[in-house]
Design a protein around this motif. Structure first.
Motif, short mmCIF file in Angstrom:
data_model
loop_
_atom_site.label_atom_id
_atom_site.label_comp_id
_atom_site.label_asym_id
_atom_site.label_seq_id
_atom_site.Cartn_x
_atom_site.Cartn_y
_atom_site.Cartn_z
N PRO A 113 -1.74 -8.05 7.63
CA PRO A 113 -2.14 -8.29 6.23
C PRO A 113 -1.62 -9.62 5.68
N VAL A 114 -0.40 -10.00 6.06
CA VAL A 114 0.15 -11.27 5.57
C VAL A 114 -0.65 -12.44 6.12
N GLU A 115 -0.96 -12.41 7.41
CA GLU A 115 -1.76 -13.49 8.01
C GLU A 115 -3.14 -13.56 7.36
N PHE A 116 -3.72 -12.42 7.10
CA PHE A 116 -5.03 -12.35 6.45
C PHE A 116 -4.99 -13.01 5.09
N LEU A 117 -3.93 -12.75 4.33
CA LEU A 117 -3.83 -13.26 2.96
C LEU A 117 -3.47 -14.73 2.91
N ILE A 118 -2.53 -15.17 3.73
CA ILE A 118 -2.11 -16.57 3.62
C ILE A 118 -3.21 -17.51 4.10
N THR A 119 -4.10 -17.01 4.97
CA THR A 119 -5.20 -17.86 5.45
C THR A 119 -6.50 -17.61 4.69
N ASN A 120 -6.46 -16.67 3.74
CA ASN A 120 -7.61 -16.37 2.89
C ASN A 120 -8.86 -16.05 3.69
N GLY A 121 -8.71 -15.19 4.72
CA GLY A 121 -9.91 -14.80 5.44
C GLY A 121 -9.63 -14.10 6.74
N GLY A 122 -10.66 -13.44 7.23
CA GLY A 122 -10.58 -12.75 8.50
C GLY A 122 -11.90 -12.07 8.78
N ASP A 123 -11.95 -11.33 9.88
CA ASP A 123 -13.17 -10.61 10.22
C ASP A 123 -13.01 -9.13 9.89
N CYS A 124 -13.95 -8.31 10.35
CA CYS A 124 -13.98 -6.91 9.93
C CYS A 124 -12.72 -6.15 10.31
N GLU A 125 -12.12 -6.47 11.48
CA GLU A 125 -10.86 -5.83 11.83
C GLU A 125 -9.79 -6.10 10.79
N ASP A 126 -9.71 -7.35 10.34
CA ASP A 126 -8.64 -7.74 9.43
C ASP A 126 -8.79 -7.08 8.06
N PHE A 127 -10.02 -6.95 7.58
CA PHE A 127 -10.25 -6.22 6.32
C PHE A 127 -9.75 -4.78 6.46
N SER A 128 -10.13 -4.13 7.55
CA SER A 128 -9.79 -2.72 7.75
C SER A 128 -8.29 -2.52 7.93
N ILE A 129 -7.66 -3.40 8.70
CA ILE A 129 -6.22 -3.29 8.94
C ILE A 129 -5.44 -3.49 7.66
N ALA A 130 -5.81 -4.49 6.87
CA ALA A 130 -5.11 -4.76 5.61
C ALA A 130 -5.23 -3.57 4.65
N LYS A 131 -6.41 -2.98 4.58
CA LYS A 131 -6.60 -1.82 3.71
C LYS A 131 -5.78 -0.63 4.22
N TYR A 132 -5.78 -0.44 5.53
CA TYR A 132 -5.02 0.65 6.13
C TYR A 132 -3.54 0.55 5.78
N TYR A 133 -2.93 -0.59 6.04
CA TYR A 133 -1.49 -0.73 5.81
C TYR A 133 -1.14 -0.67 4.32
N THR A 134 -2.00 -1.20 3.47
CA THR A 134 -1.73 -1.16 2.04
C THR A 134 -1.79 0.28 1.53
N LEU A 135 -2.76 1.04 1.96
CA LEU A 135 -2.85 2.44 1.54
C LEU A 135 -1.71 3.27 2.11
N ARG A 136 -1.28 2.96 3.33
CA ARG A 136 -0.11 3.65 3.87
C ARG A 136 1.13 3.35 3.04
N GLN A 137 1.28 2.07 2.62
CA GLN A 137 2.41 1.69 1.77
C GLN A 137 2.36 2.43 0.44
N LEU A 138 1.16 2.72 -0.03
CA LEU A 138 0.98 3.43 -1.30
C LEU A 138 1.11 4.94 -1.15
N GLY A 139 1.48 5.40 0.03
CA GLY A 139 1.78 6.80 0.22
C GLY A 139 0.64 7.67 0.69
N VAL A 140 -0.50 7.07 1.03
CA VAL A 140 -1.60 7.88 1.56
C VAL A 140 -1.20 8.35 2.96
#
Length: 235
Positions: A113-140
């Motif tokens: 997620p950090v690499e995705f954000l600092i470079t302002n882009g990625g492909d479909c894997e990166d979108f999904s991974i970033a959402k996954y880890y963020t929702l896990r951090q939010l307790g899902v």
């Protein structure tokens, strides 16, 4: 596996021939004889010092994106899961789609997620991974989330999405960078599910749902590499 994955996004429909999608199945059965420990989740909370350090290296806009991400995590902590899904999906879908070969000069690279954000882009894997880890951090709970490889039928290309199971017997919801809406899998007739995984397990998928448990997600080399980088990340 990933080198046979076709990158898709609504702004670009170029990709590798869909006939290669069958190669994804081969990976599923690699190393099934091995008993592996379930992969851990990692905290993605960042300190102000870490954000500033990355801002100095990657620029003001990278720093703003990281701070906005951390604020999203703080502000969404007390919300119900449905609202968490929508906020996280909207946030990451603002980022630009860019293929790995252009972005990282590699055929396939699963960004943190950090690499995705600092470079302002990625492909479909990166979108999904970033959402996954963020929702896990939010307790899902981990059992409610899976990252899924699918075939986008209209584009005739392979794709990756995040799936969310409200409860074990319910149809999962699809978080996708191709469209802004979160829809149940049975309303995404444009997607043919192949397999899915999370930090624990790997499943074959059918009609949007996990169908057959075939092992642990540690069998997926790009996933193991991603988690290793995240475990040893140095801000």
């Amino acid at each position: 596996m990933a080198r046979d994955t076709l990158k898709t996004q609504h702004r670009s429909t170029s990709g590798r021939p869909s006939s290669r999608l069958s190669a994804l199945f081969g990976l599923i059965f690699l190393s099934l004889a091995y008993s592996l420990t379930a992969a851990p989740d990692f905290s993605i909370k960042m300190s102000e010092a870490q954000i500033k350090k990355l801002g100095q290296k990657y620029g003001e806009m990278a720093e703003r994106r990281l701070r906005a991400w951390q604020n999203l995590i703080i502000d969404s902590a007390s919300l119900d899961e449905d609202e968490k899904l929508h906020r996280v999906n909207r946030f990451f879908n603002q980022l630009r789609f860019i293929d790995d070969i252009i972005h990282w000069k590699k055929k396939d690279y699963w960004a943190s997620p950090v690499e995705f954000l600092i470079t302002n882009g990625g492909d479909c894997e990166d979108f999904s991974i970033a959402k996954y880890y963020t929702l896990r951090q939010l307790g899902v709970p981990i059992e409610k989330l899976s990252i899924a490889y699918v075939k986008a039928l209209k584009l005739n290309q392979a794709h990756m999405v995040l799936t969310y199971y409200p409860s074990p017997g319910k149809t999962p919801l699809i978080l996708d960078n191709l469209i802004p809406e979160i829809k149940p899998a049975n309303r995404r007739l444009d997607l043919q599910h192949v397999y899915s995984f999370n930090g624990d397990n790997l499943w074959l998928s059918k009609k949007g749902r996990r169908s057959t448990l075939v092992g642990t997600s540690d069998q997926l080399k790009p996933w193991v590499q991603l988690q290793s980088r995240m475990e040893h990340q140095d801000y």
